[in-house]
Design an enzyme around this catalytic site. Sequence first.
Site, PDB file in Angstrom:
ATOM      1  N   SER A 125      -2.609  -3.380   3.559  1.00 26.42           N
ATOM      2  CA  SER A 125      -2.371  -3.269   2.123  1.00 26.42           C
ATOM      3  C   SER A 125      -1.493  -2.065   1.802  1.00 26.42           C
ATOM      4  O   SER A 125      -1.757  -0.952   2.256  1.00 26.42           O
ATOM      5  CB  SER A 125      -3.706  -3.133   1.383  1.00 26.42           C
ATOM      6  N   HIS A 147      -5.244  -0.433  -5.207  1.00 25.63           N
ATOM      7  CA  HIS A 147      -6.617  -0.542  -4.700  1.00 25.63           C
ATOM      8  C   HIS A 147      -6.842   0.293  -3.436  1.00 25.63           C
ATOM      9  O   HIS A 147      -7.978   0.598  -3.084  1.00 25.63           O
ATOM     10  CB  HIS A 147      -7.002  -2.011  -4.463  1.00 25.63           C
ATOM     11  N   ASP A 187      -0.779  -4.053  -8.961  1.00 27.78           N
ATOM     12  CA  ASP A 187      -1.462  -3.377  -7.847  1.00 27.78           C
ATOM     13  C   ASP A 187      -0.483  -2.431  -7.149  1.00 27.78           C
ATOM     14  O   ASP A 187      -0.124  -2.618  -5.993  1.00 27.78           O
ATOM     15  CB  ASP A 187      -2.008  -4.425  -6.874  1.00 27.78           C
TER      16      ASP A 187
END
Length: 395
Positions: free
Chosen positions: A244, A130, A161
């Site tokens: 992230s 993402h 992910d």
Amino acid sequence: MFKDLKTNKNIFILLIFLLGIFLGMHTTFILMDFPNSNNNNVIAEVNSIYIAETEQENAVIKAVQKSIPSVVSIIVEKTSGVIYDERLEKDPFERFFRDLIPEDRNTLEKIGAGTGFIVSEDGLIMTNKHVVSDEKAVYSILTNEGETFKVEVLAKNPVQDIAILRIQDVQDRRFKPLKLGDSSVLNLGQSVIAIGNALGEFQNTVSVGVVSGLQRNIVAQGNNTIETLEDIIQTDAAINRGNSGGPLLNLRGEVIGINTAVSMDGENISFAVPINKAKRDVEQVLIQGKIAYPFLGIKYLVLNDEYAKELNLNVNYGALIADEPLSITPNSPAEKAELKEGDIILEFDHQKISTKNTLAKIIQDYFPGQEIEIKVLRNEKEFLINVVLGDWNDF
């Protein structure tokens, strides 16, 4: 006469006292005026040496010092022209406001940030999918030493992910990769370290916590995408926006997870993708240049006691193929194996399918092209069929 002597004696003592104060002040000023004197050097050297209070603290410090050179900040940018065009798509009336029209459509503007870490000497970087999901964006990295490099998005895992990037235009440059650990041997309460570009502003922010949960299933949302993530690591190490894609480390400095999400409803609840899910992605990119993920081609519901009772079924486990149009992808392995709507896949390669051992979890350990035996329940009769798995990239 004695009175005069006594007075003179008092005056003499007072003068000595004042002289002592003066010399003391003068000595102090000399020390202050010469900060590089030997005395100050000794003080500076003593203060610069920190000794960890505990073995754990010492392990954390060593792991961070060892790992930080391999952690990078990912910079997400778009040209001003692309940004303007996207605004027009959302609001066509913006074209009437000339002050919003960019003078130079090729000027890059920062629109986001994330974190990644180097996993090979030739410059492969692992991060979250993402973080690099925008096809119109331009990506670059900032190293701990302050160097900036352009990066190419090599591959994205279609289910996890996870994304793999490569540093561009470095030729024979060698980088220091992080060592990948084993996420299958984690224990609740085990100490972990998260490193990341917190809030997209504070590079290489370090936070420490413990493994507070294993095999969690969550629904993650970000960058206009919603994903269901299975078998995720839960930790109370602080992970913020911008973290992230950064590494979750054990005290040996080995990567045991990829920081991916934080709960917005609770405090100190963060999640990471186990590194074992990403190891084969790196191997595939190095060998094939892409991430090949197995594909069966069905929409299904994982059965449990509640669904079995509601649907009046004789079994409370398995994957029930939805009885609706396009629940079986045309020309997929499932269609070629003649699976039908309403079938229940009970076992996949002799592994029982359940809420704790879902089909999605099982299939990720296989590769496109493998022939697998599955057990199917149809009209209350069990039978075995073989299916050759496809490649997710082809559908």
